[in-house]
Write a protein that holds these residues in place. Structure first.
Motif, PDB file in Angstrom:
ATOM      1  N   VAL A   1       0.852  -1.190   0.000  1.00 47.81           N
ATOM      2  CA  VAL A   1       0.000   0.000   0.000  1.00 47.81           C
ATOM      3  C   VAL A   1       0.880   1.230   0.000  1.00 47.81           C
ATOM      4  CG1 VAL A   1      -1.709   1.315   1.291  1.00 47.81           C
ATOM      5  CG2 VAL A   1      -1.855  -1.169   1.187  1.00 47.81           C
ATOM      6  N   LEU A   2       0.558   2.160  -0.899  1.00 48.60           N
ATOM      7  CA  LEU A   2       1.295   3.415  -0.982  1.00 48.60           C
ATOM      8  C   LEU A   2       0.742   4.398   0.039  1.00 48.60           C
ATOM      9  CD1 LEU A   2       3.363   4.998  -2.894  1.00 48.60           C
ATOM     10  CD2 LEU A   2       1.326   5.905  -3.975  1.00 48.60           C
ATOM     11  N   ASP A   3       1.616   5.045   0.773  1.00 48.35           N
ATOM     12  CA  ASP A   3       1.205   6.082   1.718  1.00 48.35           C
ATOM     13  C   ASP A   3       1.442   7.438   1.064  1.00 48.35           C
ATOM     14  OD1 ASP A   3       0.675   7.826   3.716  1.00 48.35           O
ATOM     15  OD2 ASP A   3       2.076   6.973   5.175  1.00 48.35           O
ATOM     16  N   PRO A   4       0.381   8.107   0.594  1.00 53.34           N
ATOM     17  CA  PRO A   4       0.561   9.395  -0.089  1.00 53.34           C
ATOM     18  C   PRO A   4       1.268  10.436   0.767  1.00 53.34           C
ATOM     19  CG  PRO A   4      -1.649   8.548  -0.436  1.00 53.34           C
ATOM     20  CD  PRO A   4      -1.019   7.700   0.636  1.00 53.34           C
ATOM     21  N   ASN A   5       1.197  10.311   2.084  1.00 53.87           N
ATOM     22  CA  ASN A   5       1.816  11.305   2.956  1.00 53.87           C
ATOM     23  C   ASN A   5       3.334  11.262   2.901  1.00 53.87           C
ATOM     24  OD1 ASN A   5      -0.607  12.401   3.973  1.00 53.87           O
ATOM     25  ND2 ASN A   5      -0.831  10.690   5.386  1.00 53.87           N
ATOM     26  N   THR A   6       3.899  10.152   2.391  1.00 54.83           N
ATOM     27  CA  THR A   6       5.356  10.031   2.312  1.00 54.83           C
ATOM     28  C   THR A   6       5.895  10.535   0.977  1.00 54.83           C
ATOM     29  OG1 THR A   6       5.256   7.793   1.389  1.00 54.83           O
ATOM     30  CG2 THR A   6       5.243   8.000   3.801  1.00 54.83           C
ATOM     31  N   LEU A   7       5.002  10.936   0.055  1.00 58.52           N
ATOM     32  CA  LEU A   7       5.424  11.358  -1.274  1.00 58.52           C
ATOM     33  C   LEU A   7       5.513  12.877  -1.364  1.00 58.52           C
ATOM     34  CD1 LEU A   7       3.200   8.967  -3.404  1.00 58.52           C
ATOM     35  CD2 LEU A   7       5.635   8.738  -2.964  1.00 58.52           C
ATOM     36  N   PRO A   8       6.410  13.370  -2.223  1.00 62.42           N
ATOM     37  CA  PRO A   8       6.505  14.816  -2.406  1.00 62.42           C
ATOM     38  C   PRO A   8       5.315  15.339  -3.202  1.00 62.42           C
ATOM     39  CG  PRO A   8       7.950  13.690  -3.948  1.00 62.42           C
ATOM     40  CD  PRO A   8       7.389  12.629  -3.037  1.00 62.42           C
ATOM     41  N   GLY A   9       5.095  16.650  -3.140  1.00 64.85           N
ATOM     42  CA  GLY A   9       4.015  17.243  -3.927  1.00 64.85           C
ATOM     43  C   GLY A   9       2.728  17.355  -3.141  1.00 64.85           C
ATOM     44  N   LYS A  11      -0.873  16.520  -1.488  1.00 63.02           N
ATOM     45  CA  LYS A  11      -1.480  15.396  -0.772  1.00 63.02           C
ATOM     46  C   LYS A  11      -2.969  15.367  -1.089  1.00 63.02           C
ATOM     47  CE  LYS A  11       2.453  14.529   1.211  1.00 63.02           C
ATOM     48  NZ  LYS A  11       3.245  15.576   0.552  1.00 63.02           N
ATOM     49  N   PRO A  12      -3.577  14.173  -1.108  1.00 64.10           N
ATOM     50  CA  PRO A  12      -5.012  14.089  -1.423  1.00 64.10           C
ATOM     51  C   PRO A  12      -5.848  14.916  -0.454  1.00 64.10           C
ATOM     52  CG  PRO A  12      -3.995  11.912  -1.453  1.00 64.10           C
ATOM     53  CD  PRO A  12      -2.984  12.847  -0.873  1.00 64.10           C
ATOM     54  N   ASN A  13      -6.824  15.637  -1.031  1.00 65.50           N
ATOM     55  CA  ASN A  13      -7.780  16.363  -0.192  1.00 65.50           C
ATOM     56  C   ASN A  13      -8.874  15.438   0.309  1.00 65.50           C
ATOM     57  OD1 ASN A  13      -7.237  18.593  -2.719  1.00 65.50           O
ATOM     58  ND2 ASN A  13      -6.719  19.216  -0.641  1.00 65.50           N
ATOM     59  N   THR A  14      -9.422  14.625  -0.613  1.00 62.14           N
ATOM     60  CA  THR A  14     -10.557  13.772  -0.267  1.00 62.14           C
ATOM     61  C   THR A  14     -10.404  12.387  -0.901  1.00 62.14           C
ATOM     62  OG1 THR A  14     -11.845  14.520  -2.180  1.00 62.14           O
ATOM     63  CG2 THR A  14     -12.129  15.739  -0.109  1.00 62.14           C
ATOM     64  N   VAL A  15     -11.241  11.475  -0.469  1.00 60.54           N
ATOM     65  CA  VAL A  15     -11.257  10.119  -0.999  1.00 60.54           C
ATOM     66  C   VAL A  15     -12.694   9.608  -1.010  1.00 60.54           C
ATOM     67  CG1 VAL A  15     -10.770   9.172   1.307  1.00 60.54           C
ATOM     68  CG2 VAL A  15     -10.383   7.754  -0.721  1.00 60.54           C
ATOM     69  N   ILE A  16     -13.057   8.915  -2.074  1.00 55.53           N
ATOM     70  CA  ILE A  16     -14.336   8.205  -2.118  1.00 55.53           C
ATOM     71  C   ILE A  16     -14.018   6.733  -1.878  1.00 55.53           C
ATOM     72  CG2 ILE A  16     -16.278   7.518  -3.573  1.00 55.53           C
ATOM     73  CD1 ILE A  16     -16.108  10.166  -4.973  1.00 55.53           C
ATOM     74  N   PRO A  17     -14.455   6.145  -0.777  1.00 57.13           N
ATOM     75  CA  PRO A  17     -14.067   4.771  -0.451  1.00 57.13           C
ATOM     76  C   PRO A  17     -14.785   3.733  -1.307  1.00 57.13           C
ATOM     77  CG  PRO A  17     -15.361   5.754   1.326  1.00 57.13           C
ATOM     78  CD  PRO A  17     -15.262   6.779   0.258  1.00 57.13           C
ATOM     79  N   ASN A 135      -8.005  10.165   4.617  1.00 57.31           N
ATOM     80  CA  ASN A 135      -7.453   9.520   5.801  1.00 57.31           C
ATOM     81  C   ASN A 135      -6.829   8.201   5.364  1.00 57.31           C
ATOM     82  OD1 ASN A 135      -7.381   7.695   8.188  1.00 57.31           O
ATOM     83  ND2 ASN A 135      -8.330   9.430   9.237  1.00 57.31           N
ATOM     84  N   ASN A 136      -5.653   7.876   5.883  1.00 57.44           N
ATOM     85  CA  ASN A 136      -4.970   6.644   5.478  1.00 57.44           C
ATOM     86  C   ASN A 136      -5.797   5.396   5.724  1.00 57.44           C
ATOM     87  OD1 ASN A 136      -2.647   7.557   4.291  1.00 57.44           O
ATOM     88  ND2 ASN A 136      -1.409   7.467   6.151  1.00 57.44           N
ATOM     89  N   ARG A 200      -8.412  14.264  -5.545  1.00 56.26           N
ATOM     90  CA  ARG A 200      -9.339  13.252  -5.032  1.00 56.26           C
ATOM     91  C   ARG A 200      -8.894  11.849  -5.456  1.00 56.26           C
ATOM     92  NH1 ARG A 200     -14.886  14.797  -7.201  1.00 56.26           N
ATOM     93  NH2 ARG A 200     -14.692  16.430  -5.635  1.00 56.26           N
ATOM     94  N   LEU A 201      -9.043  10.878  -4.567  1.00 60.85           N
ATOM     95  CA  LEU A 201      -8.773   9.474  -4.885  1.00 60.85           C
ATOM     96  C   LEU A 201     -10.104   8.767  -5.168  1.00 60.85           C
ATOM     97  CD1 LEU A 201      -6.062   8.519  -2.213  1.00 60.85           C
ATOM     98  CD2 LEU A 201      -5.727   9.278  -4.574  1.00 60.85           C
ATOM     99  N   LEU A 202     -10.168   8.078  -6.314  1.00 59.04           N
ATOM    100  CA  LEU A 202     -11.400   7.419  -6.744  1.00 59.04           C
ATOM    101  C   LEU A 202     -11.208   5.906  -6.773  1.00 59.04           C
ATOM    102  CD1 LEU A 202     -12.339   9.766  -9.732  1.00 59.04           C
ATOM    103  CD2 LEU A 202     -13.170   9.875  -7.380  1.00 59.04           C
ATOM    104  N   PRO A 203     -12.184   5.147  -6.261  1.00 56.19           N
ATOM    105  CA  PRO A 203     -12.051   3.687  -6.206  1.00 56.19           C
ATOM    106  C   PRO A 203     -12.386   3.029  -7.547  1.00 56.19           C
ATOM    107  CG  PRO A 203     -14.148   4.334  -5.255  1.00 56.19           C
ATOM    108  CD  PRO A 203     -13.447   5.611  -5.641  1.00 56.19           C
ATOM    109  N   VAL A 204     -11.473   2.204  -8.034  1.00 60.65           N
ATOM    110  CA  VAL A 204     -11.661   1.506  -9.300  1.00 60.65           C
ATOM    111  C   VAL A 204     -11.231   0.050  -9.143  1.00 60.65           C
ATOM    112  CG1 VAL A 204     -10.906   1.326 -11.711  1.00 60.65           C
ATOM    113  CG2 VAL A 204     -11.304   3.573 -10.699  1.00 60.65           C
ATOM    114  N   TYR A 205     -12.080  -0.879  -9.612  1.00 60.84           N
ATOM    115  CA  TYR A 205     -11.685  -2.286  -9.704  1.00 60.84           C
ATOM    116  C   TYR A 205     -11.206  -2.562 -11.123  1.00 60.84           C
ATOM    117  CZ  TYR A 205     -13.395  -3.790  -5.131  1.00 60.84           C
ATOM    118  OH  TYR A 205     -13.569  -3.964  -3.784  1.00 60.84           O
TER     119      TYR A 205
END
Length: 260
Positions: A1-9, A11-17, A135-136, A200-205
Protein backbone atom coordinates in the motif's frame (compact mmCIF):
# COMPACT_ATOMS: atom_id res chain seq x y z
CA UNK A 1 0.00 0.00 0.00
CA UNK A 2 1.29 3.41 -0.98
CA UNK A 3 1.20 6.08 1.72
CA UNK A 4 0.56 9.40 -0.09
CA UNK A 5 1.82 11.30 2.96
CA UNK A 6 5.36 10.03 2.31
CA UNK A 7 5.42 11.36 -1.27
CA UNK A 8 6.50 14.82 -2.41
CA UNK A 9 4.02 17.24 -3.93
CA UNK A 10 0.31 17.62 -3.27
CA UNK A 11 -1.48 15.40 -0.77
CA UNK A 12 -5.01 14.09 -1.42
CA UNK A 13 -7.78 16.36 -0.19
CA UNK A 14 -10.56 13.77 -0.27
CA UNK A 15 -11.26 10.12 -1.00
CA UNK A 16 -14.34 8.20 -2.12
CA UNK A 17 -14.07 4.77 -0.45
CA UNK A 18 -14.84 1.40 -2.01
CA UNK A 19 -18.43 0.45 -1.20
CA UNK A 20 -18.02 -3.33 -1.75
CA UNK A 21 -15.24 -5.93 -1.61
CA UNK A 22 -13.62 -8.01 -4.39
CA UNK A 23 -16.07 -10.90 -3.98
CA UNK A 24 -19.03 -8.57 -4.48
CA UNK A 25 -17.19 -6.86 -7.36
CA UNK A 26 -16.88 -10.22 -9.17
CA UNK A 27 -20.61 -10.77 -8.71
CA UNK A 28 -21.37 -7.27 -10.07
CA UNK A 29 -19.12 -7.99 -13.04
CA UNK A 30 -20.80 -11.31 -13.93
CA UNK A 31 -24.26 -9.76 -13.67
CA UNK A 32 -23.30 -6.48 -15.31
CA UNK A 33 -21.83 -7.91 -18.53
CA UNK A 34 -25.11 -9.72 -19.20
CA UNK A 35 -26.82 -6.32 -19.60
CA UNK A 36 -24.32 -4.95 -22.15
CA UNK A 37 -25.63 -5.63 -25.65
CA UNK A 38 -22.29 -5.46 -27.48
CA UNK A 39 -20.60 -8.17 -25.40
CA UNK A 40 -20.53 -11.63 -27.12
CA UNK A 41 -23.17 -14.06 -25.90
CA UNK A 42 -20.55 -16.76 -25.29
CA UNK A 43 -18.75 -14.38 -22.90
CA UNK A 44 -21.97 -13.65 -21.03
CA UNK A 45 -22.73 -17.37 -20.60
CA UNK A 46 -19.30 -18.14 -19.20
CA UNK A 47 -17.31 -15.22 -17.89
CA UNK A 48 -13.58 -16.13 -17.98
CA UNK A 49 -11.52 -16.45 -14.85
CA UNK A 50 -10.10 -13.06 -14.05
CA UNK A 51 -7.62 -11.31 -11.82
CA UNK A 52 -9.20 -8.47 -9.87
CA UNK A 53 -7.45 -5.57 -8.17
CA UNK A 54 -8.79 -2.62 -6.25
CA UNK A 55 -6.98 0.63 -7.09
CA UNK A 56 -7.38 4.17 -5.82
CA UNK A 57 -6.97 6.33 -8.92
CA UNK A 58 -5.66 9.89 -8.46
CA UNK A 59 -7.79 12.61 -10.05
CA UNK A 60 -8.32 16.34 -9.98
CA UNK A 61 -11.83 17.81 -9.87
CA UNK A 62 -12.14 21.40 -11.10
CA UNK A 63 -14.71 24.15 -10.59
CA UNK A 64 -14.71 27.17 -12.86
CA UNK A 65 -16.91 30.10 -13.87
CA UNK A 66 -16.56 30.61 -17.62
CA UNK A 67 -17.24 33.61 -19.83
CA UNK A 68 -17.22 32.91 -23.58
CA UNK A 69 -17.59 35.00 -26.71
CA UNK A 70 -18.34 33.26 -29.99
CA UNK A 71 -19.19 33.73 -33.65
CA UNK A 72 -19.82 31.43 -36.57
CA UNK A 73 -21.92 30.45 -39.54
CA UNK A 74 -24.65 27.78 -39.60
CA UNK A 75 -26.11 26.29 -42.76
CA UNK A 76 -29.73 25.31 -43.30
CA UNK A 77 -30.62 23.37 -46.45
CA UNK A 78 -33.93 23.90 -48.26
CA UNK A 79 -35.02 21.23 -50.75
CA UNK A 80 -37.64 22.08 -53.39
CA UNK A 81 -39.39 19.79 -55.87
CA UNK A 82 -41.06 21.31 -58.93
CA UNK A 83 -44.09 20.03 -60.84
CA UNK A 84 -41.85 17.85 -63.02
CA UNK A 85 -40.42 16.06 -60.00
CA UNK A 86 -37.05 17.78 -60.27
CA UNK A 87 -35.39 18.50 -56.97
CA UNK A 88 -33.16 21.48 -56.18
CA UNK A 89 -31.47 22.47 -52.94
CA UNK A 90 -30.71 25.98 -51.75
CA UNK A 91 -28.62 26.95 -48.74
CA UNK A 92 -29.45 29.50 -46.08
CA UNK A 93 -26.43 30.88 -44.18
CA UNK A 94 -27.11 31.96 -40.62
CA UNK A 95 -24.49 34.14 -38.92
CA UNK A 96 -24.33 33.84 -35.15
CA UNK A 97 -22.46 35.74 -32.43
CA UNK A 98 -22.84 36.35 -28.74
CA UNK A 99 -21.65 35.67 -25.21
CA UNK A 100 -22.23 32.68 -22.93
CA UNK A 101 -21.79 32.36 -19.16
CA UNK A 102 -21.53 28.84 -17.78
CA UNK A 103 -20.42 27.57 -14.37
CA UNK A 104 -18.80 24.15 -14.05
CA UNK A 105 -18.35 21.96 -10.98
CA UNK A 106 -16.46 18.70 -10.48
CA UNK A 107 -14.95 18.40 -13.94
CA UNK A 108 -12.95 15.25 -13.19
CA UNK A 109 -9.61 14.52 -14.87
CA UNK A 110 -7.63 11.41 -13.97
CA UNK A 111 -3.89 11.73 -13.34
CA UNK A 112 -2.98 8.05 -13.51
CA UNK A 113 -0.41 6.08 -15.46
CA UNK A 114 -2.64 2.98 -15.24
CA UNK A 115 -5.90 4.20 -16.75
CA UNK A 116 -6.63 6.67 -19.57
CA UNK A 117 -8.99 9.59 -19.20
CA UNK A 118 -11.53 8.13 -21.68
CA UNK A 119 -11.68 4.93 -19.61
CA UNK A 120 -12.11 6.94 -16.42
CA UNK A 121 -14.91 8.99 -17.99
CA UNK A 122 -16.79 5.77 -18.72
CA UNK A 123 -16.95 5.09 -14.96
CA UNK A 124 -18.42 8.44 -13.99
CA UNK A 125 -20.32 9.67 -12.12
CA UNK A 126 -19.34 9.00 -8.52
CA UNK A 127 -21.74 9.85 -5.70
CA UNK A 128 -20.08 12.89 -4.15
CA UNK A 129 -22.17 12.79 -0.98
CA UNK A 130 -19.81 9.94 0.04
CA UNK A 131 -16.69 12.03 -0.58
CA UNK A 132 -14.66 12.11 2.67
CA UNK A 133 -11.66 14.04 3.88
CA UNK A 134 -8.58 11.96 3.15
CA UNK A 135 -7.45 9.52 5.80
CA UNK A 136 -4.97 6.64 5.48
CA UNK A 137 -7.53 4.26 6.99
CA UNK A 138 -9.56 4.41 3.76
CA UNK A 139 -6.74 3.06 1.59
CA UNK A 140 -5.44 0.22 3.74
CA UNK A 141 -5.46 -3.04 1.78
CA UNK A 142 -5.73 -1.34 -1.64
CA UNK A 143 -3.20 -0.16 -4.20
CA UNK A 144 -2.96 3.61 -4.33
CA UNK A 145 -1.30 5.52 -7.15
CA UNK A 146 0.32 8.94 -6.86
CA UNK A 147 -0.66 11.50 -9.52
CA UNK A 148 1.58 11.43 -12.60
CA UNK A 149 0.37 14.60 -14.39
CA UNK A 150 0.71 18.05 -12.87
CA UNK A 151 -2.36 19.99 -11.81
CA UNK A 152 -1.62 22.53 -14.57
CA UNK A 153 -1.64 19.82 -17.24
CA UNK A 154 -4.88 18.35 -15.86
CA UNK A 155 -6.47 21.81 -15.82
CA UNK A 156 -5.59 22.23 -19.51
CA UNK A 157 -7.47 18.99 -20.24
CA UNK A 158 -10.39 20.18 -18.09
CA UNK A 159 -10.48 23.50 -19.97
CA UNK A 160 -10.76 21.68 -23.29
CA UNK A 161 -13.62 19.56 -21.94
CA UNK A 162 -15.41 22.66 -20.66
CA UNK A 163 -14.97 24.45 -24.00
CA UNK A 164 -16.39 21.40 -25.79
CA UNK A 165 -19.45 21.50 -23.52
CA UNK A 166 -19.82 25.26 -24.01
CA UNK A 167 -19.78 24.83 -27.79
CA UNK A 168 -22.34 22.02 -27.63
CA UNK A 169 -24.56 24.08 -25.35
CA UNK A 170 -24.50 27.08 -27.69
CA UNK A 171 -25.09 25.02 -30.84
CA UNK A 172 -27.95 23.10 -29.21
CA UNK A 173 -29.69 26.39 -28.43
CA UNK A 174 -29.39 27.49 -32.06
CA UNK A 175 -30.50 24.08 -33.31
CA UNK A 176 -33.70 24.47 -31.32
CA UNK A 177 -34.21 27.93 -32.79
CA UNK A 178 -33.18 27.43 -36.43
CA UNK A 179 -33.08 23.64 -36.99
CA UNK A 180 -29.87 24.08 -38.99
CA UNK A 181 -28.25 21.18 -40.86
CA UNK A 182 -24.54 21.78 -40.29
CA UNK A 183 -21.91 24.12 -38.91
CA UNK A 184 -19.75 25.88 -41.48
CA UNK A 185 -17.56 27.69 -38.94
CA UNK A 186 -17.45 28.30 -35.21
CA UNK A 187 -14.99 30.39 -33.18
CA UNK A 188 -14.92 30.37 -29.39
CA UNK A 189 -12.89 32.40 -26.90
CA UNK A 190 -13.26 31.51 -23.21
CA UNK A 191 -11.91 32.89 -19.94
CA UNK A 192 -11.90 30.76 -16.79
CA UNK A 193 -12.51 32.52 -13.47
CA UNK A 194 -12.75 31.61 -9.76
CA UNK A 195 -10.95 28.33 -10.45
CA UNK A 196 -10.91 25.74 -7.67
CA UNK A 197 -9.54 22.21 -7.56
CA UNK A 198 -9.66 19.15 -5.36
CA UNK A 199 -7.14 16.31 -5.43
CA UNK A 200 -9.34 13.25 -5.03
CA UNK A 201 -8.77 9.47 -4.88
CA UNK A 202 -11.40 7.42 -6.74
CA UNK A 203 -12.05 3.69 -6.21
CA UNK A 204 -11.66 1.51 -9.30
CA UNK A 205 -11.68 -2.29 -9.70
CA UNK A 206 -9.49 -3.62 -12.51
CA UNK A 207 -10.39 -6.97 -14.12
CA UNK A 208 -7.70 -8.72 -16.19
CA UNK A 209 -8.70 -11.79 -18.22
CA UNK A 210 -8.12 -13.66 -21.47
CA UNK A 211 -10.90 -14.30 -23.98
CA UNK A 212 -10.27 -16.16 -27.24
CA UNK A 213 -6.50 -15.87 -26.74
CA UNK A 214 -6.65 -12.10 -26.34
CA UNK A 215 -5.95 -10.24 -23.10
CA UNK A 216 -8.41 -7.64 -21.83
CA UNK A 217 -8.52 -5.12 -19.00
CA UNK A 218 -11.97 -3.93 -17.93
CA UNK A 219 -12.61 -1.32 -15.24
CA UNK A 220 -15.44 -0.95 -12.75
CA UNK A 221 -16.53 1.94 -10.57
CA UNK A 222 -15.66 0.74 -7.05
CA UNK A 223 -18.50 2.75 -5.53
CA UNK A 224 -21.46 2.19 -7.89
CA UNK A 225 -20.49 -1.04 -9.72
CA UNK A 226 -20.74 0.62 -13.15
CA UNK A 227 -18.72 -1.29 -15.78
CA UNK A 228 -16.55 0.83 -18.05
CA UNK A 229 -14.60 0.10 -21.21
CA UNK A 230 -12.21 -2.66 -22.23
CA UNK A 231 -14.58 -5.62 -22.64
CA UNK A 232 -14.71 -7.80 -25.79
CA UNK A 233 -17.25 -6.82 -28.45
CA UNK A 234 -19.39 -8.85 -30.84
CA UNK A 235 -18.80 -6.99 -34.10
CA UNK A 236 -21.87 -8.45 -35.79
CA UNK A 237 -23.92 -6.61 -33.17
CA UNK A 238 -22.17 -3.36 -34.10
CA UNK A 239 -23.05 -4.02 -37.76
CA UNK A 240 -26.70 -4.55 -36.77
CA UNK A 241 -26.76 -1.21 -34.92
CA UNK A 242 -25.17 0.65 -37.86
CA UNK A 243 -27.57 -0.91 -40.37
CA UNK A 244 -30.54 -0.08 -38.13
CA UNK A 245 -29.45 3.57 -37.98
CA UNK A 246 -28.99 3.71 -41.76
CA UNK A 247 -32.42 2.16 -42.34
CA UNK A 248 -34.00 4.63 -39.91
CA UNK A 249 -32.37 7.61 -41.70
CA UNK A 250 -33.45 6.15 -45.05
CA UNK A 251 -37.06 5.91 -43.92
CA UNK A 252 -37.03 9.46 -42.57
CA UNK A 253 -35.59 10.75 -45.86
CA UNK A 254 -38.13 8.75 -47.88
CA UNK A 255 -41.02 10.13 -45.83
CA UNK A 256 -39.61 13.63 -46.31
CA UNK A 257 -39.52 13.19 -50.09
CA UNK A 258 -43.04 11.75 -50.17
CA UNK A 259 -44.35 14.64 -48.07
CA UNK A 260 -42.96 17.12 -50.61
Amino acid sequence: VLDPNTLPGLKPNTVIPFSFDEKKASEHFRNGVKKIFLIPNSFKKKVPENRIRGIYVPSFAFDSNTNSSYNGVLVKDHTHTNSKGQTTTTHEYIRIAGNKLLNFTNVTIESSSKIENKDMKALLPYQLNFNYQFNNDFIRGYSTEHYCDSIDKCFEVAQQEMKTQIKQNILNEYRTRYHYDRVQSFNLSTTFNNNLYEYRLLPVYCFEFTYKNKKYITYMNGQTGKIGTGYPKAYWKIVVIVLSILVAFGLVFLLYLLSN
